[in-house]
Scaffold this active site. Structure first.
Site, PDB file in Angstrom:
ATOM      1  N   GLN A   1      12.350 -13.315 -24.405  1.00 13.95           N
ATOM      2  CA  GLN A   1      11.847 -12.117 -23.734  1.00 13.95           C
ATOM      3  C   GLN A   1      10.446 -12.213 -23.148  1.00 13.95           C
ATOM      4  OE1 GLN A   1      11.130  -7.332 -24.594  1.00 13.95           O
ATOM      5  NE2 GLN A   1      12.266  -8.534 -26.066  1.00 13.95           N
TER       6      GLN A   1
ATOM      7  N   GLU B   1       8.567 -10.451 -31.789  1.00 17.68           N
ATOM      8  CA  GLU B   1       8.104  -9.120 -31.399  1.00 17.68           C
ATOM      9  C   GLU B   1       7.432  -8.363 -32.541  1.00 17.68           C
ATOM     10  OE1 GLU B   1       7.150  -5.705 -29.723  1.00 17.68           O
ATOM     11  OE2 GLU B   1       8.102  -7.232 -28.486  1.00 17.68           O
TER      12      GLU B   1
ATOM     13  N   ASP C   1       6.482  -8.657 -26.990  1.00 17.74           N
ATOM     14  CA  ASP C   1       7.123  -9.563 -26.044  1.00 17.74           C
ATOM     15  C   ASP C   1       6.860  -9.162 -24.591  1.00 17.74           C
ATOM     16  OD1 ASP C   1       8.349 -11.611 -27.537  1.00 17.74           O
ATOM     17  OD2 ASP C   1       9.960 -10.285 -28.149  1.00 17.74           O
TER      18      ASP C   1
ATOM     19  N   GLY D   1      -6.831  11.171 -30.002  1.00 20.20           N
ATOM     20  CA  GLY D   1      -7.879  11.237 -28.992  1.00 20.20           C
ATOM     21  C   GLY D   1      -8.575  12.581 -29.033  1.00 20.20           C
ATOM     22  N   GLY D   2      -9.358  12.852 -28.040  1.00 21.98           N
ATOM     23  CA  GLY D   2     -10.101  14.107 -28.017  1.00 21.98           C
ATOM     24  C   GLY D   2      -9.231  15.318 -27.713  1.00 21.98           C
TER      25      GLY D   2
END
Length: 425
Positions: free
Chosen positions: A17, A139, A168, A247-248
């Site tokens: 892959q 993977e 991959d 996050g914010g």
């Protein structure tokens, strides 16, 4: 219109892959990708996860579009001769063998550079230089070593790998960028170079926000994570945070109408500060617009569980597409949880070439993923994957310029195995 990489020739030594993802992208952009495979066997994925007996699997076909296949026995003297001729005719060699395999085959960087000083040699490896550099990687190993698994999943549960193939396919995309960069550099330097891409490094690049949070954590709690609002102490490393955005702008996956029987009846909802007032109006909490405990992003952080519980009470009254239509009128960031069945049937994805139907001589019609990158001046056409060794004779004649007698000699030596003859389509 001319394709972006028309005139670039790739010698594709990749399999499975990570490497094929890279070379397929280059092929979509117009490069002539010559996939080298073992006679009688080929890329291992031709036989893996087969859904139709004795037909190339979807695993193989969906990673090898737009390529040509030549079979070469690398242990056969004539086969080695053909390979070295290809090295001299190609611009880039791409490989994702185990560490040291290319050297053991006799194709060291020094020998390749001597044969073709302009050749770019691009490699996928599991790890960069260091204690693990000789380790084999797949993977999920890359996801674990690159920081993804430790930060994916729910706080009190085990680490989780993601369904996206960030190890991959993610590494293949990074490698393709490295190759194009090296090709550009060659236009003014005149020389090739090595391009190395480690799967661990690529996964970490995609997880950079978690490395950001690790440094923030050293200065105090991660206030946008659910556990802050639950007064659960943080440890010394970034925790798993479920579907928090990290996050914010806090976000969650919320139930929609029909969730009891549909495993994908959910929507991702972000409480972006800029649209907080319409959110309050939509969910029936207008007082939250002025209440100090809810009016500011900082004030809301300790109350995120309560806020999202209230929002979910609203989303459960609508199916995910109805909710999307309502929320989008106010530019509230959200997105439906789309199943693979829904994606396969999505008319807009088909119309813009993100999902493509391809016809194959032995498999018939099947769906595949088209190029995620669109170029306004260079058309991208997705053509089927090659049958094993389908273009062997064509490459010997057209690319390497062997005469009819020489082709017959090569084929007679067993260097290229049995040449595939495909009836006119």
């Amino acid at each position: 219109m001319e394709k972006a990489l028309e005139g670039v020739r790739i010698l594709d030594f990749t399999h499975v892959q990570s490497g094929p993802t890279c070379t397929q992208l280059l092929a979509w952009f117009g490069a002539d990708v010559i996939k080298v495979e073992r006679p009688g066997a080929g890329d291992a994925t031709r036989q893996q996860l087969q859904d139709i007996p004795d037909v190339d699997s979807l695993y193989f076909t969906m990673l090898n579009h737009n390529k040509r296949s030549i079979t070469i026995d690398t242990k056969n003297p004539k086969g080695k001769e053909v390979l070295w001729r290809l090295v001299k005719e190609c611009d880039v060699l791409v490989e994702n063998f185990a560490p040291g395999a290319l050297d053991r085959m006799g194709f060291s960087w020094e020998k390749l550079q001597e044969a073709n000083p302009q050749l770019i040699v691009a490699s996928v490896k599991g790890f960069g230089p260091g204690r693990y550099q000789d380790c084999k990687v797949y993977e999920n190993v890359a996801q674990c070593a690159g920081g993804s698994a430790s930060t994916t999943g729910f706080r009190d549960d085990i680490p989780m790998v993601t369904g996206a193939q960030i190890g991959d396919s993610g590494t293949g995309l990074h490698l393709a960028l490295g190759i194009v960069t090296a090709l550009y550099h060659r236009t003014h330097s005149g020389t090739g170079q090595r391009v190395d891409c480690a799967m661990q490094d690529s996964v970490l690049n995609l997880c950079r926000v978690k490395l950001r949070d690790q440094q923030r954590l050293e200065r105090g709690p991660l206030r946008e994570y659910s556990q802050f609002g639950e007064d659960i102490p943080f440890g010394d490393s970034v925790p798993r945070a479920g579907n928090d955005s990290g996050g914010g702008q806090p976000g969650r996956i919320l139930k929609c109408k029909g969730w009891e029987h549909d495993p994908n009846a959910y929507i991702y909802f972000i409480t972006q500060a800029a649209v907080w007032e319409p959110i309050c109006d939509i969910i029936g909490e207008p007082d939250w617009k002025t209440d100090p405990a809810y009016a500011s992003p900082k004030g809301r952080l300790p109350h995120l569980n309560e806020i999202f519980t209230r929002i979910e009470a609203w989303t459960m009254k609508h199916d995910k597409f109805e909710a999307m239509d309502i929320l989008n009128k106010y530019d509230i960031p959200c997105g439906p949880i789309l199943s693979m069945k829904e994606i396969a049937a999505d008319e807009s994805l088909r119309a813009n070439g993100t999902v493509v139907e391809v016809d194959h001589p032995t498999r018939g019609k099947y769906l595949t993923v088209g190029s995620p990158i669109k170029l306004s001046g260079s058309p991208i056409e997705v053509t089927r994957s090659p049958l094993l060794g389908e273009h062997t004779e064509e490459i010997l004649r057209q690319v390497l310029g062997f005469s009819e007698n020489e082709v017959a000699e090569i084929e007679g030596s067993g260097a290229v195995g049995q040449v595939t003859k495909l009836a006119a389509e």
